[in-house]
Design a protein around this motif. Structure first.
Motif, mmCIF file in Angstrom:
data_model
loop_
_atom_site.group_PDB
_atom_site.id
_atom_site.type_symbol
_atom_site.label_atom_id
_atom_site.label_comp_id
_atom_site.label_asym_id
_atom_site.label_seq_id
_atom_site.Cartn_x
_atom_site.Cartn_y
_atom_site.Cartn_z
ATOM 1 N N SER A 1 -14.548 -35.554 -2.358
ATOM 2 C CA SER A 1 -14.552 -34.566 -1.278
ATOM 3 C C SER A 1 -15.912 -33.871 -1.214
ATOM 4 O O SER A 1 -16.445 -33.445 -2.241
ATOM 5 N N ARG A 2 -16.444 -33.771 -0.033
ATOM 6 C CA ARG A 2 -17.676 -33.021 0.199
ATOM 7 C C ARG A 2 -17.507 -32.255 1.506
ATOM 8 O O ARG A 2 -17.064 -32.812 2.521
ATOM 9 N N PHE A 3 -17.877 -30.998 1.484
ATOM 10 C CA PHE A 3 -17.837 -30.237 2.730
ATOM 11 C C PHE A 3 -18.917 -29.186 2.731
ATOM 12 O O PHE A 3 -19.449 -28.802 1.695
ATOM 13 N N GLU A 4 -19.259 -28.767 3.932
ATOM 14 C CA GLU A 4 -20.339 -27.799 4.119
ATOM 15 C C GLU A 4 -19.853 -26.688 5.031
ATOM 16 O O GLU A 4 -19.342 -26.934 6.124
ATOM 17 N N LEU A 5 -20.020 -25.443 4.545
ATOM 18 C CA LEU A 5 -19.578 -24.274 5.290
ATOM 19 C C LEU A 5 -20.668 -23.212 5.244
ATOM 20 O O LEU A 5 -21.447 -23.153 4.277
ATOM 21 N N ASN A 6 -20.725 -22.377 6.261
ATOM 22 C CA ASN A 6 -21.633 -21.237 6.207
ATOM 23 C C ASN A 6 -21.202 -20.313 5.071
ATOM 24 O O ASN A 6 -20.021 -19.999 4.922
ATOM 25 N N ILE A 7 -22.154 -19.851 4.275
ATOM 26 C CA ILE A 7 -21.819 -19.068 3.091
ATOM 27 C C ILE A 7 -21.432 -17.624 3.429
ATOM 28 O O ILE A 7 -20.629 -17.000 2.726
ATOM 29 N N ALA A 8 -21.963 -17.081 4.522
ATOM 30 C CA ALA A 8 -21.807 -15.656 4.812
ATOM 31 C C ALA A 8 -20.359 -15.174 4.868
ATOM 32 O O ALA A 8 -20.052 -14.082 4.373
ATOM 33 N N PRO A 9 -19.406 -15.936 5.447
ATOM 34 C CA PRO A 9 -18.028 -15.436 5.483
ATOM 35 C C PRO A 9 -17.343 -15.421 4.116
ATOM 36 O O PRO A 9 -16.273 -14.841 3.981
ATOM 37 N N PHE A 10 -17.966 -16.047 3.126
ATOM 38 C CA PHE A 10 -17.336 -16.175 1.817
ATOM 39 C C PHE A 10 -17.991 -15.286 0.761
ATOM 40 O O PHE A 10 -17.294 -14.602 -0.001
ATOM 41 N N LEU A 11 -19.310 -15.309 0.724
ATOM 42 C CA LEU A 11 -20.035 -14.579 -0.317
ATOM 43 C C LEU A 11 -21.144 -13.750 0.303
ATOM 44 O O LEU A 11 -21.803 -14.171 1.264
#
Length: 365
Positions: free
Chosen positions: A33-43
């Motif tokens: 599994s590989r995925f890419e998300l914007n970090i701002a909503p998480f950290l």
């Protein structure tokens, strides 16, 4: 030791792990599994140059002396588009990039362990990047979930159109919810309520709430003399900078291998990273949880501090589910992790996450 760190470390609290001579064999599985998300909503806060979370999603195979085999988490299912519609729609709106080449059931089959050999799947929690596809395992495989799961998430899709889960994942199989207060008999390991899964001290489930309802970590005893352990952190944390550095494990004066080889080959001064740490401190993590991300931010932060305590113990290897720095260092399935300490894997991986801040460091230079 004090001279090895930018500030004097405090002694970590005793984890009070019960003594036992029983161990399990532990393998960490790259689920593909590989995925890419914007970090701002998480950290938060934003740190220059680190705008994305580019994540694997690890699974663990735990093999007991009795012959029982269990899986801790399953990563992302290969046919991501067949997740509950609520999740698929969320991915489209969020612009998520998600790719999985194989289901965990395929990976273990290719290496001599058939899905029918798996006695139970443990979900660290309900989120799509951990639940995989249980339907690729026979109904004889139990599904084990954390406290509060059934009340919060049953019924699931399609009975509940807005559910993030599929009813099909547990239909026809034993869905077992862990009740730590009853099953743990008052056992605490570190700050967490715990349950001795096999009853012999070889593998524990830890009640680590906050990120999601029913979130659990796993703690496996990998050797008995001296005792060593692997903490399967699930989503208690999402990035090394969320639980490092700490007052127990401050930034070292010198880091090797260098996280910024363009600037410093071989090793680099830890002070470079203290300058880009948002509070300019050597003993405070780089990140905290963004507002609105965790089910309960205050409780999730409490659980992160619990992970920090395990991370400070030199006989515990902490492996959170989405730590991409582990990919280049750990021995992955079909190899085992039981000899991680002999290979010094914890020290080799501990500060590798700092490479994500190379651009911020270069700007300081």
């Amino acid at each position: 030791m004090a001279g090895d760190y930018l500030v004097d470390p405090k002694p970590p609290p005793n984890l009070n792990i019960p003594e036992s001579t029983c161990t399990v064999q532990v393998s960490i599985i790259d689920s593909t599994s590989r995925f890419e998300l914007n970090i701002a909503p998480f950290l938060q806060p934003d740190i220059k140059g680190k705008t994305k979370l580019t994540c694997p999603a690890f699974s663990f195979l735990i093999e007991h002396a009795s012959g029982k085999k269990i899986l801790f988490d399953l990563g992302v299912r290969k046919d991501f588009e067949n997740l509950a519609p609520h999740i698929v729609e969320m991915a489209k709106k969020g612009g998520w990039i998600v790719n999985t080449v194989k289901n965990v059931s395929e990976i273990i089959s290719e290496n001599g362990t058939e899905p029918k050999d798996i006695d139970a799947i443990i979900w660290s929690h309900l989120h799509w990047d951990h639940t995989g596809d249980p339907s690729t395992f026979p109904n004889s495989t139990d599904l084990i979930v954390g406290p509060g799961f059934k009340e919060a998430f049953i019924p699931a899709y399609p009975k509940n159109k807005d559910s993030p889960l599929l009813e099909h994942d547990w239909e026809g199989r034993n869905l077992r919810e862990v009740y730590f207060e009853e099953e743990g008999n008052g056992l605490k390991i570190g700050r967490f309520n715990a349950m001795d899964f096999f009853g012999d001290g070889s593998f524990y489930l830890l009640d680590s709430p906050g990120h999601a309802i029913g979130h659990m970590c796993g703690l496996a005893r990998t050797t008995s003399s001296p005792p060593t352990f692997v903490l399967m952190g699930g989503d208690a944390c999402h990035h090394g900078g969320e639980f490092r550095p700490t007052e127990y494990l401050p930034l070292p004066t010198s880091i090797s291998p260098s996280p910024v080889p363009k600037l410093h080959k071989g090793f680099c001064p830890g002070a470079l990273f203290q300058q880009v740490q948002p509070d300019k401190k050597a003993d405070v993590p780089f990140y905290h949880i963004a507002e609105g991300f965790a089910h309960d931010k205050k409780v999730a932060t409490w659980s992160i501090h619990g992970v920090e305590e395990f991370d400070a113990a030199d006989n515990v290897l902490v492996a959170i589910a989405h730590d991409d720095t582990l990919l280049d260092v750990l021995d992955f399935y079909p190899n085992t992790l039981n000899h991680w300490r002999e290979k010094d894997l914890s020290n080799k991986v501990r500060w590798t996450f700092l490479r994500d801040f190379a651009e911020a460091v270069e700007e300081q230079e």
